[in-house]
Design a protein around this motif. Structure first.
Motif, PDB file in Angstrom:
ATOM      1  N   LEU A 298     -20.160  10.087 -30.076  1.00 36.90           N
ATOM      2  CA  LEU A 298     -19.087   9.913 -29.097  1.00 36.90           C
ATOM      3  C   LEU A 298     -19.419   8.845 -28.059  1.00 36.90           C
ATOM      4  O   LEU A 298     -18.523   8.134 -27.590  1.00 36.90           O
ATOM      5  N   HIS A 299     -20.676   8.727 -27.703  1.00 36.54           N
ATOM      6  CA  HIS A 299     -21.053   7.739 -26.691  1.00 36.54           C
ATOM      7  C   HIS A 299     -21.288   6.356 -27.295  1.00 36.54           C
ATOM      8  O   HIS A 299     -21.682   5.433 -26.578  1.00 36.54           O
ATOM      9  N   ALA A 300     -21.031   6.209 -28.586  1.00 34.05           N
ATOM     10  CA  ALA A 300     -21.126   4.891 -29.208  1.00 34.05           C
ATOM     11  C   ALA A 300     -19.970   3.999 -28.783  1.00 34.05           C
ATOM     12  O   ALA A 300     -20.065   2.770 -28.848  1.00 34.05           O
ATOM     13  N   GLU A 301     -18.852   4.609 -28.349  1.00 36.97           N
ATOM     14  CA  GLU A 301     -17.668   3.858 -27.921  1.00 36.97           C
ATOM     15  C   GLU A 301     -17.304   4.276 -26.501  1.00 36.97           C
ATOM     16  O   GLU A 301     -16.362   5.052 -26.282  1.00 36.97           O
ATOM     17  N   PRO A 302     -18.041   3.815 -25.501  1.00 34.21           N
ATOM     18  CA  PRO A 302     -17.792   4.264 -24.123  1.00 34.21           C
ATOM     19  C   PRO A 302     -16.401   3.917 -23.617  1.00 34.21           C
ATOM     20  O   PRO A 302     -15.811   4.679 -22.841  1.00 34.21           O
ATOM     21  N   VAL A 303     -15.848   2.784 -24.050  1.00 34.91           N
ATOM     22  CA  VAL A 303     -14.511   2.406 -23.581  1.00 34.91           C
ATOM     23  C   VAL A 303     -13.461   3.371 -24.130  1.00 34.91           C
ATOM     24  O   VAL A 303     -12.558   3.822 -23.411  1.00 34.91           O
ATOM     25  N   MET A 304     -13.603   3.733 -25.413  1.00 31.74           N
ATOM     26  CA  MET A 304     -12.653   4.675 -25.993  1.00 31.74           C
ATOM     27  C   MET A 304     -12.780   6.046 -25.341  1.00 31.74           C
ATOM     28  O   MET A 304     -11.778   6.719 -25.070  1.00 31.74           O
ATOM     29  N   ARG A 305     -14.006   6.484 -25.079  1.00 37.69           N
ATOM     30  CA  ARG A 305     -14.179   7.771 -24.401  1.00 37.69           C
ATOM     31  C   ARG A 305     -13.507   7.761 -23.040  1.00 37.69           C
ATOM     32  O   ARG A 305     -12.824   8.722 -22.644  1.00 37.69           O
ATOM     33  N   ARG A 306     -13.699   6.657 -22.332  1.00 34.29           N
ATOM     34  CA  ARG A 306     -13.109   6.557 -21.000  1.00 34.29           C
ATOM     35  C   ARG A 306     -11.584   6.600 -21.070  1.00 34.29           C
ATOM     36  O   ARG A 306     -10.933   7.296 -20.282  1.00 34.29           O
ATOM     37  N   GLN A 307     -11.012   5.892 -22.032  1.00 35.45           N
ATOM     38  CA  GLN A 307      -9.552   5.884 -22.171  1.00 35.45           C
ATOM     39  C   GLN A 307      -9.020   7.248 -22.585  1.00 35.45           C
ATOM     40  O   GLN A 307      -7.997   7.717 -22.070  1.00 35.45           O
ATOM     41  N   LEU A 308      -9.730   7.897 -23.531  1.00 35.48           N
ATOM     42  CA  LEU A 308      -9.305   9.235 -23.953  1.00 35.48           C
ATOM     43  C   LEU A 308      -9.433  10.236 -22.808  1.00 35.48           C
ATOM     44  O   LEU A 308      -8.597  11.141 -22.660  1.00 35.48           O
ATOM     45  N   ALA A 309     -10.470  10.096 -22.003  1.00 34.69           N
ATOM     46  CA  ALA A 309     -10.633  11.001 -20.862  1.00 34.69           C
ATOM     47  C   ALA A 309      -9.475  10.867 -19.889  1.00 34.69           C
ATOM     48  O   ALA A 309      -8.930  11.869 -19.392  1.00 34.69           O
ATOM     49  N   GLN A 310      -9.057   9.612 -19.622  1.00 36.57           N
ATOM     50  CA  GLN A 310      -7.936   9.408 -18.700  1.00 36.57           C
ATOM     51  C   GLN A 310      -6.636   9.988 -19.266  1.00 36.57           C
ATOM     52  O   GLN A 310      -5.797  10.502 -18.527  1.00 36.57           O
ATOM     53  N   GLU A 311      -6.504   9.937 -20.583  1.00 38.42           N
ATOM     54  CA  GLU A 311      -5.274  10.403 -21.220  1.00 38.42           C
ATOM     55  C   GLU A 311      -5.266  11.910 -21.440  1.00 38.42           C
ATOM     56  O   GLU A 311      -4.314  12.610 -21.051  1.00 38.42           O
ATOM     57  N   LEU A 312      -6.338  12.426 -22.058  1.00 37.32           N
ATOM     58  CA  LEU A 312      -6.342  13.832 -22.463  1.00 37.32           C
ATOM     59  C   LEU A 312      -6.780  14.781 -21.355  1.00 37.32           C
ATOM     60  O   LEU A 312      -6.364  15.951 -21.351  1.00 37.32           O
ATOM     61  N   LEU A 313      -7.615  14.309 -20.457  1.00 32.18           N
ATOM     62  CA  LEU A 313      -8.156  15.187 -19.423  1.00 32.18           C
ATOM     63  C   LEU A 313      -7.441  15.045 -18.091  1.00 32.18           C
ATOM     64  O   LEU A 313      -7.927  15.511 -17.059  1.00 32.18           O
ATOM     65  N   GLN A 314      -6.288  14.411 -18.094  1.00 33.96           N
ATOM     66  CA  GLN A 314      -5.548  14.202 -16.847  1.00 33.96           C
ATOM     67  C   GLN A 314      -5.373  15.490 -16.043  1.00 33.96           C
ATOM     68  O   GLN A 314      -5.593  15.494 -14.827  1.00 33.96           O
ATOM     69  N   PRO A 315      -4.996  16.625 -16.681  1.00 32.20           N
ATOM     70  CA  PRO A 315      -4.845  17.857 -15.885  1.00 32.20           C
ATOM     71  C   PRO A 315      -6.136  18.254 -15.166  1.00 32.20           C
ATOM     72  O   PRO A 315      -6.081  18.739 -14.023  1.00 32.20           O
ATOM     73  N   LEU A 316      -7.272  18.060 -15.806  1.00 32.00           N
ATOM     74  CA  LEU A 316      -8.534  18.417 -15.159  1.00 32.00           C
ATOM     75  C   LEU A 316      -8.909  17.421 -14.068  1.00 32.00           C
ATOM     76  O   LEU A 316      -9.498  17.790 -13.045  1.00 32.00           O
ATOM     77  N   LEU A 317      -8.600  16.149 -14.285  1.00 27.94           N
ATOM     78  CA  LEU A 317      -8.943  15.124 -13.300  1.00 27.94           C
ATOM     79  C   LEU A 317      -8.186  15.321 -11.993  1.00 27.94           C
ATOM     80  O   LEU A 317      -8.602  14.813 -10.949  1.00 27.94           O
ATOM     81  N   GLU A 318      -7.091  16.034 -12.056  1.00 28.90           N
ATOM     82  CA  GLU A 318      -6.315  16.304 -10.837  1.00 28.90           C
ATOM     83  C   GLU A 318      -6.908  17.446 -10.025  1.00 28.90           C
ATOM     84  O   GLU A 318      -6.536  17.649  -8.873  1.00 28.90           O
ATOM     85  N   GLU A 319      -7.823  18.201 -10.636  1.00 31.29           N
ATOM     86  CA  GLU A 319      -8.443  19.333  -9.947  1.00 31.29           C
ATOM     87  C   GLU A 319      -9.554  18.865  -9.010  1.00 31.29           C
ATOM     88  O   GLU A 319     -10.036  17.723  -9.113  1.00 31.29           O
TER      89      GLU A 319
END
Length: 406
Positions: A298-319
């Motif tokens: 998963l950490h082989a593609e840090p940019v993709m992880r970052r983009q997926l985190a912004q997209e999929l984890l949005q509800p958690l990022l608001e906490e």
């Protein structure tokens, strides 16, 4: 050439017998070469055919010319036998087979001389000086081979380290295995069906003595790091030898892979050490990459992880930071295990009612998305990669989301 190489000078016997033998030299040399390949199996290969024939023919031509008192030079024959010896020494062999080949050749040439002498009615006793000269010349040729063998052995010892470096460099760079094969013999190293790659993190001042490592393990060193390549059975011994020299060394050990996959394994081990240095993987002295394949992937593609985190984890990022930590931890355990609240509570060391409260909040945040199989798979993977970053103190996901939301 020293006079002791042949003790016979021009004689009536030599003048009578040797010219006829000389006329048949190419045919005799071919017969000698064939007999050598037949009686000395090591010289049966095609790559030995021309060198043996040329050496035998050149030596016979010199011997006859010398015996007839002609102004001939021994340089060509001496050089050829020195090269044959060099080849043996460079390949790690002894001189036993070359000695056998010289004895075979001397025996055939002597038989030819005797046949010609008999045809001329010359007594065998008249050939004694010629026989002594032939024996002395055969010994002289073997001396040249010994000289070449010594030089070849020295070069082999010096070249072993170079061959091993080219092997490890080639394997880690993805070179064609066929191109690396010639180095394996010089390096005295057999390519395993599967190799294990080990990345080593060293203090910058540390230096490894490669002679202390198992001969079955290749090593490449640089300031602050090293890479080891060998069979799985040699892994523990190699690590122990490095740790004996540098106790502070840290290791990342890949699972066995085919030799052609060694470059990828090298990347994985380096990435594992990098993740450990950031606190994403545990700071174990010896990291078994097999246990952390998902994180390494998963950490082989840090940019993709970052983009997926912004997209999929949005509800958690608001906490808040605290809420995000406990909810993400609970959600990841559920995604990985699908256990009941009591089982999850036991794993996390909290009361089951606490898990039920957290689960209600998670459902409020994610809603029906948790019933989408593809979403759930992506969510589990990005959580697994991101939680480790957050726990290591990296808050860039939250900061990035806050900056976008403003």
């Amino acid at each position: 050439m020293p006079e002791t190489a042949t003790q016979v000078g021009t004689s009536e016997t030599a003048r009578l017998v040797l010219p006829a033998v000389r006329r048949r030299l190419p045919r005799i040399a071919q017969r000698v070469a064939d007999e050598i390949r037949s009686t000395v199996p090591a010289y049966a290969g095609a790559d030995h055919r021309q060198p043996v024939f040329t050496a035998v023919n050149s030596a016979a031509a010199y011997f006859i010319g010398r015996a007839l008192g002609e102004p001939v030079s021994s340089m060509a024959a001496d050089d050829l036998f020195a090269k044959l010896g060099f080849r043996e020494g460079g390949g790690g062999g002894d001189l036993s087979r070359l000695d056998s080949a010289v004895r075979v050749a001397a025996g055939i040439y002597w038989a030819e001389i005797r046949v010609e002498a008999a045809a001329l009615g010359i007594s065998p006793y008249a050939l004694e000086d010629l026989r002594d000269a032939l024996d002395a010349y055969a010994e002289h040729l073997l001396d040249q081979a010994r000289r070449g063998h010594a030089a070849g052995s020295t070069v082999r010892e010096q070249d072993t380290g170079l061959a091993r470096r080219r092997l490890v460099d080639g394997l880690l760079a993805g070179a064609d295995l066929a191109d690396l094969q010639p180095y394996t013999e010089v390096a005295s190293w057999s390519l395993p069906a599967q190799v294990v790659v080990i990345a080593v993190e060293l203090p910058e001042e540390a230096r490894l003595d490669l002679s202390d490592l198992p001969a079955s393990v290749l090593c490449r060193t640089a300031t602050g790091r090293a890479a080891l390549v060998g069979a799985e059975a040699d892994t523990e011994d190699a690590i122990a030898q490095v740790r004996a020299q540098v106790p502070a060394a840290r290791f990342a050990v890949c699972w066995p892979v085919e030799p052609r996959d060694a470059p990828a394994a090298h990347r994985w081990t380096q990435r594992a050490l990098g993740l450990a240095s950031k606190g994403i993987l545990p700071p174990e002295p010896v990291l078994e990459c097999r246990s952390y394949r998902t994180e390494i992937w998963l950490h082989a593609e840090p940019v993709m992880r970052r983009q997926l985190a912004q997209e999929l984890l949005q509800p958690l990022l608001e906490e808040t930071a605290n809420s995000r930590e406990i909810l993400s931890e609970t959600l990841l355990v559920w995604l990985e295990t699908r256990d009941s609240a009591p089982a999850i509570a036991a794993r996390l060391g909290v009361h089951p009612q606490t898990i039920r409260y957290r689960w209600r909040r998670i459902n409020q945040l994610f809603g029906d998305a948790l019933h989408d199989p593809e979403y759930v798979v992506q969510l589990m993977l990005v959580l697994k990669a991101s939680i480790a970053l957050w726990a290591a103190g990296d808050q860039s996901d939250f900061e990035r989301y806050s900056g976008r939301a403003q």
